[in-house]
Design a protein around this motif. Sequence first.
Motif, PDB file in Angstrom:
ATOM      1  N   MET A  32       0.832  -1.196   0.000  1.00 30.13           N
ATOM      2  CA  MET A  32       0.000   0.000   0.000  1.00 30.13           C
ATOM      3  C   MET A  32       0.877   1.260   0.000  1.00 30.13           C
ATOM      4  SD  MET A  32      -2.991   1.263   2.646  1.00 30.13           S
ATOM      5  CE  MET A  32      -1.866   1.641   3.979  1.00 30.13           C
ATOM      6  N   ARG A  33       1.859   1.291   0.885  1.00 26.45           N
ATOM      7  CA  ARG A  33       2.753   2.454   0.951  1.00 26.45           C
ATOM      8  C   ARG A  33       3.506   2.663  -0.354  1.00 26.45           C
ATOM      9  NH1 ARG A  33       5.775   1.356   6.204  1.00 26.45           N
ATOM     10  NH2 ARG A  33       4.060   0.044   6.507  1.00 26.45           N
ATOM     11  N   GLN A  34       3.977   1.584  -0.944  1.00 27.73           N
ATOM     12  CA  GLN A  34       4.729   1.669  -2.197  1.00 27.73           C
ATOM     13  C   GLN A  34       3.851   2.251  -3.309  1.00 27.73           C
ATOM     14  OE1 GLN A  34       6.204  -2.080  -3.629  1.00 27.73           O
ATOM     15  NE2 GLN A  34       7.272  -1.170  -5.348  1.00 27.73           N
ATOM     16  N   VAL A  35       2.634   1.761  -3.441  1.00 26.71           N
ATOM     17  CA  VAL A  35       1.735   2.248  -4.485  1.00 26.71           C
ATOM     18  C   VAL A  35       1.371   3.709  -4.238  1.00 26.71           C
ATOM     19  CG1 VAL A  35      -0.568   1.979  -5.496  1.00 26.71           C
ATOM     20  CG2 VAL A  35       0.844  -0.039  -5.059  1.00 26.71           C
ATOM     21  N   LEU A  36       1.118   4.064  -2.990  1.00 26.20           N
ATOM     22  CA  LEU A  36       0.795   5.459  -2.674  1.00 26.20           C
ATOM     23  C   LEU A  36       1.976   6.380  -2.964  1.00 26.20           C
ATOM     24  CD1 LEU A  36      -1.277   5.079   0.615  1.00 26.20           C
ATOM     25  CD2 LEU A  36      -2.112   5.598  -1.687  1.00 26.20           C
ATOM     26  N   ASN A  37       3.171   5.936  -2.654  1.00 24.13           N
ATOM     27  CA  ASN A  37       4.360   6.739  -2.961  1.00 24.13           C
ATOM     28  C   ASN A  37       4.541   6.899  -4.468  1.00 24.13           C
ATOM     29  OD1 ASN A  37       5.082   7.277  -0.309  1.00 24.13           O
ATOM     30  ND2 ASN A  37       6.372   5.461  -0.144  1.00 24.13           N
ATOM     31  N   GLU A  38       4.277   5.842  -5.229  1.00 21.90           N
ATOM     32  CA  GLU A  38       4.350   5.928  -6.689  1.00 21.90           C
ATOM     33  C   GLU A  38       3.298   6.898  -7.227  1.00 21.90           C
ATOM     34  OE1 GLU A  38       4.070   1.984  -8.324  1.00 21.90           O
ATOM     35  OE2 GLU A  38       5.896   1.326  -7.300  1.00 21.90           O
ATOM     36  N   LEU A  39       2.092   6.828  -6.676  1.00 27.20           N
ATOM     37  CA  LEU A  39       1.037   7.747  -7.090  1.00 27.20           C
ATOM     38  C   LEU A  39       1.439   9.188  -6.797  1.00 27.20           C
ATOM     39  CD1 LEU A  39      -1.805   8.414  -8.131  1.00 27.20           C
ATOM     40  CD2 LEU A  39      -2.649   8.006  -5.796  1.00 27.20           C
ATOM     41  N   ALA A  40       1.958   9.440  -5.599  1.00 26.03           N
ATOM     42  CA  ALA A  40       2.385  10.791  -5.235  1.00 26.03           C
ATOM     43  C   ALA A  40       3.459  11.294  -6.197  1.00 26.03           C
ATOM     44  CB  ALA A  40       2.893  10.810  -3.795  1.00 26.03           C
ATOM     45  N   GLU A  41       4.399  10.429  -6.543  1.00 20.44           N
ATOM     46  CA  GLU A  41       5.473  10.814  -7.465  1.00 20.44           C
ATOM     47  C   GLU A  41       4.920  11.145  -8.850  1.00 20.44           C
ATOM     48  OE1 GLU A  41       9.318   8.721  -9.522  1.00 20.44           O
ATOM     49  OE2 GLU A  41       8.945   8.278  -7.411  1.00 20.44           O
ATOM     50  N   LYS A  42       4.006  10.307  -9.351  1.00 22.84           N
ATOM     51  CA  LYS A  42       3.437  10.533 -10.678  1.00 22.84           C
ATOM     52  C   LYS A  42       2.574  11.790 -10.725  1.00 22.84           C
ATOM     53  CE  LYS A  42       3.439   5.715 -12.114  1.00 22.84           C
ATOM     54  NZ  LYS A  42       2.620   4.552 -12.456  1.00 22.84           N
ATOM     55  N   VAL A  43       1.911  12.108  -9.612  1.00 20.53           N
ATOM     56  CA  VAL A  43       1.054  13.288  -9.542  1.00 20.53           C
ATOM     57  C   VAL A  43       1.880  14.531  -9.202  1.00 20.53           C
ATOM     58  CG1 VAL A  43      -0.899  14.306  -8.277  1.00 20.53           C
ATOM     59  CG2 VAL A  43      -0.976  11.920  -8.951  1.00 20.53           C
ATOM     60  N   ASP A  44       3.099  14.313  -8.730  1.00 21.03           N
ATOM     61  CA  ASP A  44       4.016  15.386  -8.348  1.00 21.03           C
ATOM     62  C   ASP A  44       3.553  16.138  -7.109  1.00 21.03           C
ATOM     63  OD1 ASP A  44       6.394  16.786  -8.556  1.00 21.03           O
ATOM     64  OD2 ASP A  44       5.519  18.358  -9.826  1.00 21.03           O
ATOM     65  N   ILE A  45       3.146  15.356  -6.083  1.00 17.11           N
ATOM     66  CA  ILE A  45       2.873  15.921  -4.768  1.00 17.11           C
ATOM     67  C   ILE A  45       3.600  15.053  -3.747  1.00 17.11           C
ATOM     68  CG2 ILE A  45       0.628  16.896  -5.392  1.00 17.11           C
ATOM     69  CD1 ILE A  45      -0.720  14.617  -3.922  1.00 17.11           C
ATOM     70  N   THR A  46       3.774  15.570  -2.558  1.00 19.85           N
ATOM     71  CA  THR A  46       4.469  14.803  -1.530  1.00 19.85           C
ATOM     72  C   THR A  46       3.550  13.705  -1.000  1.00 19.85           C
ATOM     73  OG1 THR A  46       3.722  16.187   0.314  1.00 19.85           O
ATOM     74  CG2 THR A  46       5.775  16.853  -0.822  1.00 19.85           C
ATOM     75  N   PRO A  47       4.120  12.606  -0.510  1.00 20.61           N
ATOM     76  CA  PRO A  47       3.287  11.567   0.117  1.00 20.61           C
ATOM     77  C   PRO A  47       2.463  12.132   1.281  1.00 20.61           C
ATOM     78  CG  PRO A  47       5.459  10.682  -0.347  1.00 20.61           C
ATOM     79  CD  PRO A  47       5.524  12.169  -0.626  1.00 20.61           C
ATOM     80  N   ALA A  48       3.017  13.098   2.001  1.00 24.63           N
ATOM     81  CA  ALA A  48       2.271  13.709   3.110  1.00 24.63           C
ATOM     82  C   ALA A  48       1.035  14.439   2.596  1.00 24.63           C
ATOM     83  CB  ALA A  48       3.170  14.662   3.885  1.00 24.63           C
ATOM     84  N   ASN A  49       1.182  15.174   1.490  1.00 23.43           N
ATOM     85  CA  ASN A  49       0.025  15.878   0.930  1.00 23.43           C
ATOM     86  C   ASN A  49      -0.988  14.906   0.342  1.00 23.43           C
ATOM     87  OD1 ASN A  49       0.812  18.428   1.674  1.00 23.43           O
ATOM     88  ND2 ASN A  49       1.809  18.872  -0.265  1.00 23.43           N
ATOM     89  N   LEU A  50      -0.531  13.803  -0.239  1.00 22.05           N
ATOM     90  CA  LEU A  50      -1.455  12.782  -0.725  1.00 22.05           C
ATOM     91  C   LEU A  50      -2.239  12.202   0.448  1.00 22.05           C
ATOM     92  CD1 LEU A  50      -2.619  11.061  -3.006  1.00 22.05           C
ATOM     93  CD2 LEU A  50      -0.735   9.458  -2.629  1.00 22.05           C
ATOM     94  N   SER A  51      -1.574  11.990   1.549  1.00 18.62           N
ATOM     95  CA  SER A  51      -2.235  11.470   2.743  1.00 18.62           C
ATOM     96  C   SER A  51      -3.322  12.427   3.225  1.00 18.62           C
ATOM     97  CB  SER A  51      -1.214  11.233   3.853  1.00 18.62           C
ATOM     98  OG  SER A  51      -1.857  10.776   5.017  1.00 18.62           O
ATOM     99  N   ILE A  52      -3.019  13.723   3.207  1.00 20.54           N
ATOM    100  CA  ILE A  52      -4.006  14.729   3.612  1.00 20.54           C
ATOM    101  C   ILE A  52      -5.213  14.679   2.681  1.00 20.54           C
ATOM    102  CG2 ILE A  52      -4.434  17.228   3.733  1.00 20.54           C
ATOM    103  CD1 ILE A  52      -1.495  17.460   4.745  1.00 20.54           C
TER     104      ILE A  52
END
Length: 93
Positions: A32-52
Amino acid sequence: THRLMDRAREAGIFVTFDPNLRPALWENEETMRQVLNELAEKVDITPANLSILKTGKAKAIRFSTLEAVCRVLDCQPGDILEYTPEEEPHNEN
């Protein structure tokens, strides 16, 4: 889609982001963390902001971010946004 979002903003409607990422749906927490980090990278936002965004704690989302998320997830805003009306204050008169 942009017109709908503009109308929501003009009407003062609060829109939250929920990509339906539930821990119970994932093979394990690391995946889950890996996919979320990949999504954040592709969207160009930080993982913290994706979490928010995914927890609904964001006050707003830029249209460019919404567009990037939809592009990466190959979805429409309506697939990941949910309208929740704010409760109106109760007047005791």
